[in-house]
Design a protein around this motif. Structure first.
Motif, PDB file in Angstrom:
ATOM      1  N   ALA A 126       0.450  -1.067   0.164  1.00 27.56           N
ATOM      2  CA  ALA A 126       0.285  -0.536  -0.449  1.00 27.56           C
ATOM      3  C   ALA A 126       1.084   1.347  -0.052  1.00 27.56           C
ATOM      4  CB  ALA A 126      -0.900   0.057   1.667  1.00 27.56           C
ATOM      5  N   GLN A 127       1.934   1.533   0.780  1.00 26.26           N
ATOM      6  CA  GLN A 127       2.694   2.348   1.126  1.00 26.26           C
ATOM      7  C   GLN A 127       3.431   2.931  -0.309  1.00 26.26           C
ATOM      8  OE1 GLN A 127       4.740   1.361   3.922  1.00 26.26           O
ATOM      9  NE2 GLN A 127       4.033   2.508   5.841  1.00 26.26           N
ATOM     10  N   SER A 128       3.876   1.692  -1.417  1.00 29.87           N
ATOM     11  CA  SER A 128       4.774   1.528  -2.625  1.00 29.87           C
ATOM     12  C   SER A 128       3.369   2.205  -3.461  1.00 29.87           C
ATOM     13  CB  SER A 128       5.361   0.386  -2.609  1.00 29.87           C
ATOM     14  OG  SER A 128       3.401  -0.944  -3.476  1.00 29.87           O
ATOM     15  N   TYR A 129       2.120   1.154  -3.148  1.00 32.08           N
ATOM     16  CA  TYR A 129       1.299   2.830  -4.726  1.00 32.08           C
ATOM     17  C   TYR A 129       1.498   3.706  -3.514  1.00 32.08           C
ATOM     18  CZ  TYR A 129       0.319  -1.814  -6.665  1.00 32.08           C
ATOM     19  OH  TYR A 129       0.520  -3.199  -7.221  1.00 32.08           O
ATOM     20  N   ILE A 130       1.210   4.662  -2.985  1.00 32.80           N
ATOM     21  CA  ILE A 130       0.936   5.906  -2.561  1.00 32.80           C
ATOM     22  C   ILE A 130       2.355   6.524  -2.417  1.00 32.80           C
ATOM     23  CG2 ILE A 130       0.812   7.362   0.000  1.00 32.80           C
ATOM     24  CD1 ILE A 130      -0.912   5.065   1.264  1.00 32.80           C
ATOM     25  N   HIS A 149      -5.584   5.645 -10.400  1.00 33.87           N
ATOM     26  CA  HIS A 149      -5.023   4.079 -10.524  1.00 33.87           C
ATOM     27  C   HIS A 149      -4.112   3.920  -9.433  1.00 33.87           C
ATOM     28  CE1 HIS A 149      -4.892  -0.090 -11.676  1.00 33.87           C
ATOM     29  NE2 HIS A 149      -3.463  -0.011 -11.525  1.00 33.87           N
ATOM     30  N   LEU A 150      -3.278   4.549  -9.048  1.00 36.04           N
ATOM     31  CA  LEU A 150      -1.711   4.239  -8.179  1.00 36.04           C
ATOM     32  C   LEU A 150      -2.919   4.718  -6.328  1.00 36.04           C
ATOM     33  CD1 LEU A 150       1.253   5.759  -9.509  1.00 36.04           C
ATOM     34  CD2 LEU A 150       0.807   3.242  -8.807  1.00 36.04           C
ATOM     35  N   TYR A 151      -3.906   5.050  -6.334  1.00 38.33           N
ATOM     36  CA  TYR A 151      -4.242   5.239  -5.413  1.00 38.33           C
ATOM     37  C   TYR A 151      -5.286   4.863  -5.545  1.00 38.33           C
ATOM     38  CZ  TYR A 151      -2.081  10.038  -4.280  1.00 38.33           C
ATOM     39  OH  TYR A 151      -0.730  11.262  -3.809  1.00 38.33           O
ATOM     40  N   LYS A 152      -5.934   3.875  -5.850  1.00 40.76           N
ATOM     41  CA  LYS A 152      -7.158   2.782  -6.205  1.00 40.76           C
ATOM     42  C   LYS A 152      -6.098   1.768  -5.856  1.00 40.76           C
ATOM     43  CE  LYS A 152     -10.786   0.548  -7.991  1.00 40.76           C
ATOM     44  NZ  LYS A 152     -11.364  -0.156  -9.499  1.00 40.76           N
ATOM     45  N   ASN A 156      -7.119   0.098  -2.218  1.00 40.95           N
ATOM     46  CA  ASN A 156      -7.002  -1.796  -2.146  1.00 40.95           C
ATOM     47  C   ASN A 156      -6.456  -2.620  -0.643  1.00 40.95           C
ATOM     48  OD1 ASN A 156      -9.477  -1.323  -3.964  1.00 40.95           O
ATOM     49  ND2 ASN A 156      -8.166  -1.915  -5.413  1.00 40.95           N
ATOM     50  N   ASN A 157      -5.462  -1.906  -1.341  1.00 40.62           N
ATOM     51  CA  ASN A 157      -4.148  -2.987  -0.347  1.00 40.62           C
ATOM     52  C   ASN A 157      -4.084  -2.593   0.888  1.00 40.62           C
ATOM     53  OD1 ASN A 157      -1.821  -5.062  -2.478  1.00 40.62           O
ATOM     54  ND2 ASN A 157      -2.734  -2.652  -3.011  1.00 40.62           N
ATOM     55  N   TYR A 158      -4.284  -1.532   0.868  1.00 42.41           N
ATOM     56  CA  TYR A 158      -4.509  -0.975   2.702  1.00 42.41           C
ATOM     57  C   TYR A 158      -5.567  -1.624   3.045  1.00 42.41           C
ATOM     58  CZ  TYR A 158      -4.692   1.993   7.129  1.00 42.41           C
ATOM     59  OH  TYR A 158      -4.343   2.557   8.101  1.00 42.41           O
ATOM     60  N   GLU A 159      -7.139  -1.649   2.528  1.00 42.97           N
ATOM     61  CA  GLU A 159      -8.027  -2.525   3.154  1.00 42.97           C
ATOM     62  C   GLU A 159      -7.398  -3.791   3.550  1.00 42.97           C
ATOM     63  OE1 GLU A 159     -10.914  -0.991   4.619  1.00 42.97           O
ATOM     64  OE2 GLU A 159     -10.145   0.001   3.817  1.00 42.97           O
ATOM     65  N   LEU A 160      -6.455  -4.441   2.423  1.00 44.31           N
ATOM     66  CA  LEU A 160      -5.842  -5.758   3.005  1.00 44.31           C
ATOM     67  C   LEU A 160      -5.219  -5.585   3.414  1.00 44.31           C
ATOM     68  CD1 LEU A 160      -5.608  -7.301  -0.694  1.00 44.31           C
ATOM     69  CD2 LEU A 160      -7.106  -8.413   0.692  1.00 44.31           C
ATOM     70  N   TYR A 161      -4.712  -4.527   4.270  1.00 42.72           N
ATOM     71  CA  TYR A 161      -3.167  -4.955   5.639  1.00 42.72           C
ATOM     72  C   TYR A 161      -4.433  -4.789   6.493  1.00 42.72           C
ATOM     73  CZ  TYR A 161      -1.271  -1.500   9.004  1.00 42.72           C
ATOM     74  OH  TYR A 161      -0.793  -1.718  10.087  1.00 42.72           O
TER      75      TYR A 161
END
Length: 176
Positions: A126-130, A149-152, A156-161
């Protein structure tokens, strides 16, 4: 013994002395052919380099540690090395490599039911996309579709986290 001495010197921020002791431990492990011990020494060297902001050196030691841990089927150790590698690549702003190593780590962590690692690795993704999106914005990129797209993907990955973090916390409570 040398690893304990290394840790004492590291805590006192005597990094040069700590380096001497970990290299002595590494030399002994190499003479004995103790691959698991060699991997641990490489990991310590990587951590010490990381703390000193010598990220390229840290990356090399974490990679060596990971390769040795693969040779001895140390799956927990592999996951830890992949976490360290993904953190290092994130710091170096090599976002794609950070995600590649984090995803490898997640695959192994799932197989060994290491929820805490899964959580940490998902957060790195998530941090890498942000960070990648922010970097594009700072470079005044007009590619809004990519940034969006990167923020989305970050969201998504933050929710998985969060889900994996909550799962790890629940598992820890149940084990008490």
């Amino acid at each position: 013994c040398y690893i304990s001495l290394k840790e004492i010197h590291r805590q006192q921020e005597k990094f040069d002395s700590a380096l001497i002791y970990i290299n002595m431990a590494l030399e002994i492990k190499q003479e004995l052919g103790h691959k698991r011990g060699i991997a641990v020494c490489y990991n310590y060297l990587g951590v010490d380099c990381f703390r000193q902001k010598k990220f390229n050196q840290a990356k090399q030691y974490f990679s060596k540690s990971y390769e040795m841990k693969k040779e001895v089927d140390d799956f927990f150790g592999q996951t830890n090395s992949l976490l360290d590698l993904s953190k290092t690549y994130l710091i170096l702003k090599n976002f794609e490599q950070a995600r590649i190593y984090a995803k490898k780590g997640i695959e192994i962590a799932i197989n060994i039911s290491a929820e805490e690692f899964i959580s940490k690795l998902r957060l790195i993704i998530a941090q890498s996309y942000i960070q990648q999106a922010i970097q594009l914005e700072r470079n005044e990129s007009k590619n809004f579709k990519t940034i969006s797209h990167l923020y989305k993907m970050a969201s998504n990955n933050y929710e998985l986290y969060k889900n994996s973090r909550d799962s790890a916390e629940l598992k820890a409570k149940n084990e008490q």
